[in-house]
Design an enzyme around this catalytic site. Structure first.
Site, short mmCIF file in Angstrom:
data_model
loop_
_atom_site.label_atom_id
_atom_site.label_comp_id
_atom_site.label_asym_id
_atom_site.label_seq_id
_atom_site.Cartn_x
_atom_site.Cartn_y
_atom_site.Cartn_z
N LYS A 14 32.95 -1.11 -55.40
CA LYS A 14 33.18 0.69 -57.51
C LYS A 14 34.21 0.42 -57.25
O LYS A 14 34.98 -0.32 -57.74
CB LYS A 14 32.34 1.35 -56.08
CG LYS A 14 33.70 1.65 -54.83
CD LYS A 14 34.98 2.19 -55.19
CE LYS A 14 36.36 2.84 -54.57
NZ LYS A 14 37.16 3.74 -54.63
N GLY A 100 43.07 -3.15 -52.99
CA GLY A 100 42.68 -3.22 -54.85
C GLY A 100 41.80 -2.04 -54.96
O GLY A 100 41.79 -2.08 -56.12
N LEU A 102 39.34 -1.60 -54.67
CA LEU A 102 37.22 -1.61 -54.87
C LEU A 102 36.90 -1.18 -54.00
O LEU A 102 35.38 -1.52 -53.71
CB LEU A 102 37.36 -3.32 -56.05
CG LEU A 102 38.27 -3.43 -56.59
CD1 LEU A 102 38.09 -4.66 -57.15
CD2 LEU A 102 38.37 -2.29 -57.83
N ASP A 139 34.66 6.83 -47.88
CA ASP A 139 34.39 5.81 -49.10
C ASP A 139 32.84 5.95 -48.69
O ASP A 139 32.26 4.89 -49.09
CB ASP A 139 34.55 4.36 -49.33
CG ASP A 139 35.86 4.91 -50.64
OD1 ASP A 139 35.27 5.82 -50.62
OD2 ASP A 139 36.89 4.43 -50.84
#
Length: 287
Positions: A14, A100, A102, A139
């Site tokens: 993401k 990262g 992500l 998340d």
């Protein structure tokens, strides 16, 4: 998919197209407003039925013990909550950079939750799976939610949004970021005003964590400089999550590929990814 008892499934990464820190709660968590979008780059998770009742990880993130791996914790949570006697093998082909920003670990966990719902024929609703996902991390519910979303709270209050076709150049600095350290930084701004609407213009917002991460990790600042210079025509250049990955958004794939070529010539590693309008496993949860 190879058989009824073995599923090989995608776990998409993401990007946070913006991330505003709007406050700090009494429990220590931060209140956020962020625009999250899944992309067509991610890990591959293989789930294999076992003859025993064990959860066994064959492969996972480098340096992460099996007991700490969100994917393993997700499988154990499903077994406990749903009283499942079966065992499962988990193999994760890591393609999302660690540390990262992500969402790789969270996405792996969500894919395990959704995959086990299918392989064990549990029939759980999306809402039920999202409730379990929140126990694993803020998340994880987003990846179960299954679509681009405007998130509030600690990231668990999700509202779907529509995005135009978008391609991203994602640059991966050679550093790993501990999210908790960035959120704990004393210089972090924690009073961004709340958005008054949920229709966002191109390039809306910023990432409140970016200044902190870039000041502490010059590799991030350098990659942002390269993108700002080489990604001509980008709608937005910024950092995802707490870093380290940075990205530039384009309305056309060709422009993104050209920018990636220029970024590569400047010595930065990265890839092009497309925004996904729906998670590839969206049908693995009951409505």
């Amino acid at each position: 998919m190879t058989s009824q008892d073995t599923l090989t499934l995608p776990a998409p990464a993401k990007l946070n197209l913006f991330l505003h820190v709007t406050g700090r709660r009494d429990d220590g968590y931060h209140s956020l407003e962020t625009l999250l979008v899944p992309i067509d780059r991610g890990d591959r998770v293989t789930l294999s039925a076992r003859p025993d009742a064990e959860v066994v990880r064959a492969r996972g993130p480098a340096g992460v013990a099996a007991g700490d791996d969100l994917a393993v914790r997700a499988a154990r949570l499903v077994k406990r909550e749903c009283a499942v006697a079966h065992g499962i093998g988990i193999d994760i082909d890591k393609r999302i950079p660690l540390g990262g920003g992500l969402g790789g670990g969270s996405s792996d966990a969500a894919t395990v939750l959704l995959g086990l719902n299918r392989i064990w024929q549990l029939g759980l609703s999306r809402r039920a799976i999202m409730a379990m996902a929140l126990e694993l991390g803020a998340d994880v519910p987003f990846f179960v939610f299954g679509a681009p979303a405007f998130a509030r709270g600690i990231g668990e209050v999700l509202q779907p949004v529509s995005l135009p076709p978008t391609w991203f150049v994602v640059v991966t600095p050679p550093v790993q970021i501990a999210t908790a350290a960035i959120f704990a930084a004393p210089e972090l701004t924690r009073n961004s005003p709340s958005a008054k609407m949920t229709v966002f213009s191109e390039g809306y917002g910023r990432n409140d964590l970016q200044v902190v991460a870039a000041s502490r990790f010059p590799e991030i600042a350098a990659c942002l400089d390269v993108l700002s210079r080489e990604a001509a025509g980008a709608a937005y250049v910024g950092m995802s999550g707490s870093g380290a990955c940075v990205f530039a958004a384009f309305s056309a794939e060709a422009a993104a590929q050209q920018a990636l070529s220029r970024v590569a010539r400047a010595g930065s590693a990265g890839f092009v990814a497309r925004a996904l309008n729906r998670h590839p496993l969206q049908q693995f949860a009951a409505p």
